[in-house]
Design an enzyme around this catalytic site. Sequence first.
Site, mmCIF file in Angstrom:
data_model
loop_
_atom_site.group_PDB
_atom_site.id
_atom_site.type_symbol
_atom_site.label_atom_id
_atom_site.label_comp_id
_atom_site.label_asym_id
_atom_site.label_seq_id
_atom_site.Cartn_x
_atom_site.Cartn_y
_atom_site.Cartn_z
ATOM 1 N N TRP A 115 0.811 -1.210 0.000
ATOM 2 C CA TRP A 115 0.000 0.000 0.000
ATOM 3 C C TRP A 115 0.853 1.273 0.000
ATOM 4 O O TRP A 115 0.464 2.309 0.559
ATOM 5 C CB TRP A 115 -0.980 0.024 1.166
ATOM 6 C CG TRP A 115 -1.954 -1.116 1.120
ATOM 7 C CD1 TRP A 115 -1.945 -2.232 1.878
ATOM 8 C CD2 TRP A 115 -3.066 -1.243 0.228
ATOM 9 N NE1 TRP A 115 -2.983 -3.068 1.531
ATOM 10 C CE2 TRP A 115 -3.697 -2.482 0.517
ATOM 11 C CE3 TRP A 115 -3.611 -0.443 -0.784
ATOM 12 C CZ2 TRP A 115 -4.829 -2.923 -0.173
ATOM 13 C CZ3 TRP A 115 -4.740 -0.887 -1.463
ATOM 14 C CH2 TRP A 115 -5.334 -2.122 -1.153
ATOM 15 N N LYS A 151 -5.628 -0.331 -5.608
ATOM 16 C CA LYS A 151 -6.303 0.962 -5.704
ATOM 17 C C LYS A 151 -5.445 1.900 -6.548
ATOM 18 O O LYS A 151 -4.259 1.655 -6.774
ATOM 19 C CB LYS A 151 -6.516 1.577 -4.317
ATOM 20 C CG LYS A 151 -7.826 1.184 -3.656
ATOM 21 C CD LYS A 151 -8.171 2.082 -2.480
ATOM 22 C CE LYS A 151 -9.565 1.722 -1.948
ATOM 23 N NZ LYS A 151 -9.945 2.567 -0.800
ATOM 24 N N ASP A 366 -31.774 -1.359 -19.885
ATOM 25 C CA ASP A 366 -32.655 -0.818 -18.852
ATOM 26 C C ASP A 366 -32.793 0.696 -18.995
ATOM 27 O O ASP A 366 -31.855 1.388 -19.403
ATOM 28 C CB ASP A 366 -32.077 -1.148 -17.470
ATOM 29 C CG ASP A 366 -32.915 -0.560 -16.355
ATOM 30 O OD1 ASP A 366 -34.053 -1.028 -16.179
ATOM 31 O OD2 ASP A 366 -32.453 0.381 -15.691
ATOM 32 N N GLU A 421 -36.094 -1.289 -22.929
ATOM 33 C CA GLU A 421 -37.142 -1.041 -21.941
ATOM 34 C C GLU A 421 -37.589 0.412 -22.112
ATOM 35 O O GLU A 421 -36.970 1.330 -21.578
ATOM 36 C CB GLU A 421 -36.626 -1.272 -20.520
ATOM 37 C CG GLU A 421 -37.748 -1.183 -19.490
ATOM 38 C CD GLU A 421 -37.295 -0.708 -18.111
ATOM 39 O OE1 GLU A 421 -37.971 -1.039 -17.125
ATOM 40 O OE2 GLU A 421 -36.280 0.010 -18.026
#
Length: 707
Positions: A115, A151, A366, A421
Site C-alpha cells: 500500500w 487501488k 434498462d 425497456e
Amino acid sequence: MMVSIQNESKPKVTNNIASLKIAAKEKINGEKEIVPVDALIDLDPWLEPYREPIQKRYDLFKEWYDKLNTTEGSLDKFSKSYKEYGINVTDEGIHYREWAPNAKEAHFMGEFNNWNSTSHKMNRDEFGTFDIVIPRNADGSLPIKHNTKVKVVLTLEDGTVLYRIPAWIRRVTQDLDVSPTYDGIFWNPPEKYHFKNQKPPKPESLRIYEAHVGISSWEGKVNTFKNFTRDVLPKIKDLGYNVIQLMAIMEHPYYASFGYQVTSFFCASSRYGPPEDLMELIDTAHGMGITVLLDVVHSHACNNVEDGINNFDGTDHQYFHAGGRGRHDLWNSRLFNYGNYETLRFLLSNLRYWLDEFQFDGFRFDGVTSMMYYHHGMGYGFSGNYDEYFGSNTDLEAVVYLMLANKMIHSLYPNAITIAEDVSGMPTLCRPVEEGGVGFDYRLAMAIPDMWIKILKEQKDDDWDIGNICWTLTNRRYKEKTIAYAESHDQALVGDKTLAFWLMDKEMYEFMSELSPRTPIIDRGLALHKMIRLLTHALGGEGYLNFIGNEFGHPEWLDFPREGNGNSFHYARRQFNLVDDGLLRYKFLNNFDRAMQTLEEKYGWLHAPQAYISLKHEGDKVIVFERGDLLFIFNFHPTKSFTDYRVGTSWNTPHHIVLNSDRVEFGGHDCIDESITHYPTDFSWNNRDNFLQVYIPCRTCIVLSHE
C-alpha cells in the site's frame, strides 16, 4: 399521478419534401445501399413532418461513426478498449491505464507494494490518461498476485488526494462485516475458463425467462451462479424457454437495488461467486440451446464515490453531465454524458466486454425512456403525439449513443439480440440504424402488465372490457417487434403482488393443496392465470417474457433484505419447493406453462404475422383469433359455457384441439372431449371463409390446429 408536460418549443418542420431529401444513397461499412429516413417514412407516412429532426439524428450518428472510424481505426477497435484500459496482463507484465483528466498525478498501489502510495507513479498524457507497466519478476511471474487488493491514488492540482477503485476493474468484493464499501481486486486465476459449447442459433421466437440469480433458491439466502446452473437451468430447459435474461449481474453495492445501482460496470457481482462461475452458467445454457441476455444498465450509475465512478477524478462531470442534468432526482443516481468521447469509450467497451469475455448473446437495455428524454419520463404522460418524440424534450446525444451501441453490436455479432425497456412508444426505436432507426430488435410491451394488474385490482369479471384488452395486446408499431408479458419483476416488487396473488390472495396459504377443498377463488385463480398468460403470449407480441417463478403462480411479492423488513430473506427467494411438491396445485400452472412454450416451439406463432381477431364479443366475453396456423378461442365469462359456439376460421380442413386449459393435468375440470374432430362449414362467418362449432366452457381457452 401522471402529469402531461408541454414541450417548451417545437422543431421547425417543412413539407417541402424536395428540399429535405438530403438523405442520399450511401454505404456504411460496405453494407447494402440504403436511403436513411426515407425507409422509415415509407413504413410510417406520419413521420413525414418530422423528416428534418430524424435526419438530424441520423447525421449526428454518422458524424460520430465516421469520427470513431477515423480516429480509432474502427468502431470495432474502439469498442475493444477494455483490452487497453483498466488492468491487463501482457507479455511485459501488468499494464494499468486510467483516464482521470482532473488529476495532476496518479499512483498505482495495493497489497503488491504494501500500500505504498508513491512508489508506482503513472505517466500522464495530454488527455489526462495515466499509464503504468509493472514488469514481470525475474522468474517470469507477475508482480501482482491473483485475488489481491489494488487501488489508484489520484492527486489533484490543489493537493487533494483521492483513493479510488480503478474504473475498469474486473473484480470487486465486499465484506459487510468490515464495511459496505467494495475492495478492488486484481483477478487473474491460474486456470482460465474455456467455453465448451457453441452458441445456439438466433431464435426466431423469443421465449424469455427473466431471472435473478440471488433470489433463485427457495432458501433464505443469496444463491450462487453454481447453484443456478445446477438447479434452475434444467427447470428453464424443461419448461421450453429458449432465452434467459439475467438481472443484477453488474456489480451493485446495495442488494435491494435489484442490480440497478451499478458501481463497477466490468464486474460480475461477487455475491454470487467468481466470474468463471458465470461463464460456466452461460456456457451450460448454450449447451442446452438457450440464448443468454444481460440486463445492462447504461441509463445511470450509482452515486457512490469511494467504490464507484461518481466524482472519480474529483469532478462531477468526468463521465457524467455536470450539475442538475447529471443527476436523476427519482433514482438518486448519476446520468451519463453520452456526448463525451471517453464516456462512449467506456460504455461501448463495456458492452463489448460482456459479449466477448462472458459470451452473452445480447442485452436488455434498462431505462431507455430515461435516457432518451431530458425529463426522463418523470411525471410525463406520453399521449402518442409525435411531437413528444421528435421535439426539444428528446436527448439526441443519448439516442445517438443507443444507435452507436446497436450498430456496433449488430455489425460485429449478427446473431446478437437487443431489447429496449421503453414506456414512451418512441417510433423507429426498433428499426435498423441503416434506415435512421435506433436499431433495437425488440421493445418491451410495458402497457400489457399494467393493464392486467389494473383489471384485477379494479374490475369485476363481468365488467372486463374485451375490446380494450384486445386493443392493448395488439397496439404496437408496424414492423417494430415487441416482447409481451403479463408480469415481470416490476409487478412483483413490494407494494404490488404477483398475478397469482392478485387472483387468489390469502387463500393460497390454505387451499393450494390437493388435500384441501378447491374453493371458488382458487378455481377462478387457476383458470384466469392460465388464460391471461396464453392470451398475452399468443396475441401480445413477437416475443414473450416470464419472470422467474411466476410460471407456476408464485405467491406474495418480492422484497429484498433491508432495514425496513429486518433484513429478512423471506420474500427474496423463489419457492421452487412449491412446484416440486406433487400434492400442491402449483404443478398445474407449471404444466400449462410448459405446454404453452412447447406448442409455440412447434407452431411458431411469435414469429408469425400479427393475429387476425375475428371475434371480440363483450356479452359472451369471448375472443377468437388466428395466428401461426392456429385458431385460438378464449371464453372469459365467469359463469356462461357455450355449446356449439360458432367461430370463424380461414381453413376448410378438419380441426383438432392441440391445447386445452381445462385438462386435468392443468388443474381443469376435463369438460372438453379432445378426441372430437371439428369439421368446418363452407360458410362465411366473422369475416372468415368458414366456421366451426365448438364447446367452450366458462373461463377456458382452447387452441386448434388444422390438417
